[in-house]
Scaffold this motif. Structure first.
Motif, PDB file in Angstrom:
ATOM      1  N   GLU A 309      -4.172 -13.174  14.502  1.00 43.67           N
ATOM      2  CA  GLU A 309      -4.007 -11.857  13.896  1.00 43.67           C
ATOM      3  C   GLU A 309      -2.600 -11.357  14.171  1.00 43.67           C
ATOM      4  N   THR A 310      -2.025 -10.638  13.203  1.00 45.14           N
ATOM      5  CA  THR A 310      -0.694 -10.083  13.380  1.00 45.14           C
ATOM      6  C   THR A 310      -0.499  -8.972  12.351  1.00 45.14           C
ATOM      7  N   VAL A 311       0.743  -8.555  12.143  1.00 38.51           N
ATOM      8  CA  VAL A 311       1.059  -7.590  11.095  1.00 38.51           C
ATOM      9  C   VAL A 311       2.220  -8.135  10.282  1.00 38.51           C
ATOM     10  N   ASP A 317      -2.025  -4.966   8.827  1.00 33.00           N
ATOM     11  CA  ASP A 317      -2.719  -6.032   9.547  1.00 33.00           C
ATOM     12  C   ASP A 317      -2.960  -7.232   8.643  1.00 33.00           C
TER      13      ASP A 317
END
Length: 358
Positions: A309-311, A317
């Motif tokens: 998960e990241t942005v 997101d």
């Protein structure tokens, strides 16, 4: 800014992971030193990718080309310029990273600081920049040979697998006998198996390198803002993925009393030495003539081949799964880098010491 290392012996490096090449200019290198270009290339070969199944499969010859400062096999005292051309970039592997930030990488901080970043392999934040350090460190080693100084690093821990003894308990000639660069063949196999397992999972793992400097003259360093151990720590923590540095007994010394940790002096046939070396060869910020030994902790490499998960650059997101050719463990290839940074530091401080007294 801040692309130079050293005071008198000084390296300025340039280049990016997926640019045309990486190189450097070395200033302050003494004249008259015999330059063994084969040795320099051997040091680069120890760092280069694709040398075993444990490292990134990127294939690069990493052939160094010297441009100046060497004539008839000897240093001239003028700046030594050199370059290593990049030949095997797969920049398209990074296209999916252009608009997202890799967790624990330099992507986000670079973007905020500079307003632009080279997403291809990390650009300047890539460990490929360390090529310049290894070339400069190899030259420093050649100069230090004339002073009887030797520098040896090895892998002493990968994950939870570690060597229990000190550097004096092992045959350091065995370091290059295995892909992990560990002087204990049995532990080396355990470490290699662990790295291979983690690599198969698309993950990464960290560990510790130990380095010993033998033959260092007494008095290198400054007593206040130039302590030799601080200079070594600065050098080591400038390496990609390095997270901690300790010398001598380090944190282990917390369990000892002063009477146990003090290195007691004695007269060894006219030479003042110490019965023990808990100080790690440095006292009061100055080398004391004993072996200098230290450890550098490297984190698991940030780029993993697993979904995370990241942005993205808009702060939304998202998830990413990195592609490309990456090391599962930095340690085997970091051994010559640690040696190089140590060599540059010791040579620089040796030259600085020559300014102490007329």
């Amino acid at each position: 800014m801040f692309n130079s290392f050293g005071n008198i012996f000084r390296l300025t490096s340039f280049g990016e992971s997926h640019g045309k090449g990486v190189g450097g200019v070395i200033d302050g290198f003494p004249a008259g030193i015999t330059i063994d270009e084969e040795f320099v290339q051997q040091e680069l070969n120890r760092r280069r990718p694709g040398q075993s199944i444990l490292t990134t499969p990127r294939k690069e010859a990493d052939k160094v080309e010297f441009l100046s400062g060497i004539f008839e096999g000897k240093s001239t005292g003028c700046p030594i310029g050199f370059i290593v051309w990049n030949e095997n970039q797969h920049s398209s592997d990074y296209n999916n990273l252009k608009n997202v930030y890799r967790p624990s990488h330099a992507d986000y901080t670079y973007t905020v600081k500079y307003g632009i970043r080279d997403h291809r392999g990390g650009g300047r934040s890539s460990a490929r920049e360390t090529i310049s350090r290894v070339v400069a460190g190899a030259l420093a080693k050649l100069a230090l040979r004339q002073l009887g100084v030797s520098i040896t690093a090895y892998t002493s821990q990968v994950g939870a697998i570690k060597l229990e003894g000190t550097y004096s308990d092992y045959d350091l000639d065995l370091i290059e006998s295995n892909d992990v660069r560990c002087p204990d063949p049995e532990k080396a196999k355990e470490m290699a198996d662990l790295i291979y397992k983690v690599k198969g999972e698309g993950d990464t793992i960290g560990g510790t390198l130990t380095c010993v400097i033998k033959g260092c003259p007494i008095g290198l360093g400054q007593p206040v803002f130039g302590k030799l151990h601080a200079a070594l720590g600065n050098a080591m923590l400038s390496i990609n993925a390095a997270k901690a540095f300790e010398y001598g007994e380090g944190f282990k010394g917390l369990k000892m009393k002063g009477s146990e940790q003090n290195d007691v002096f004695f007269n060894n046939n006219g030479r003042i030495e110490t019965h023990t070396n808990h100080s790690g060869g440095i006292q009061g910020g100055l080398s004391n003539g004993q072996d200098i030994y230290f450890r550098v902790v490297f984190k698991p490499i940030a780029t993993i081949l697993m979904e995370q998960e990241t942005v993205n650059i808009d702060g939304v997101d998202t998830t990413l799964k990195a592609r490309g050719r990456h090391d599962a463990c930095v340690l085997p290839r970091a051994v010559p880098i640690v040696e190089a940074m140590a060599a540059m530091t010791i040579l620089d401080y040796y030259l600085l010491d020559k300014t102490t007294q007329l």
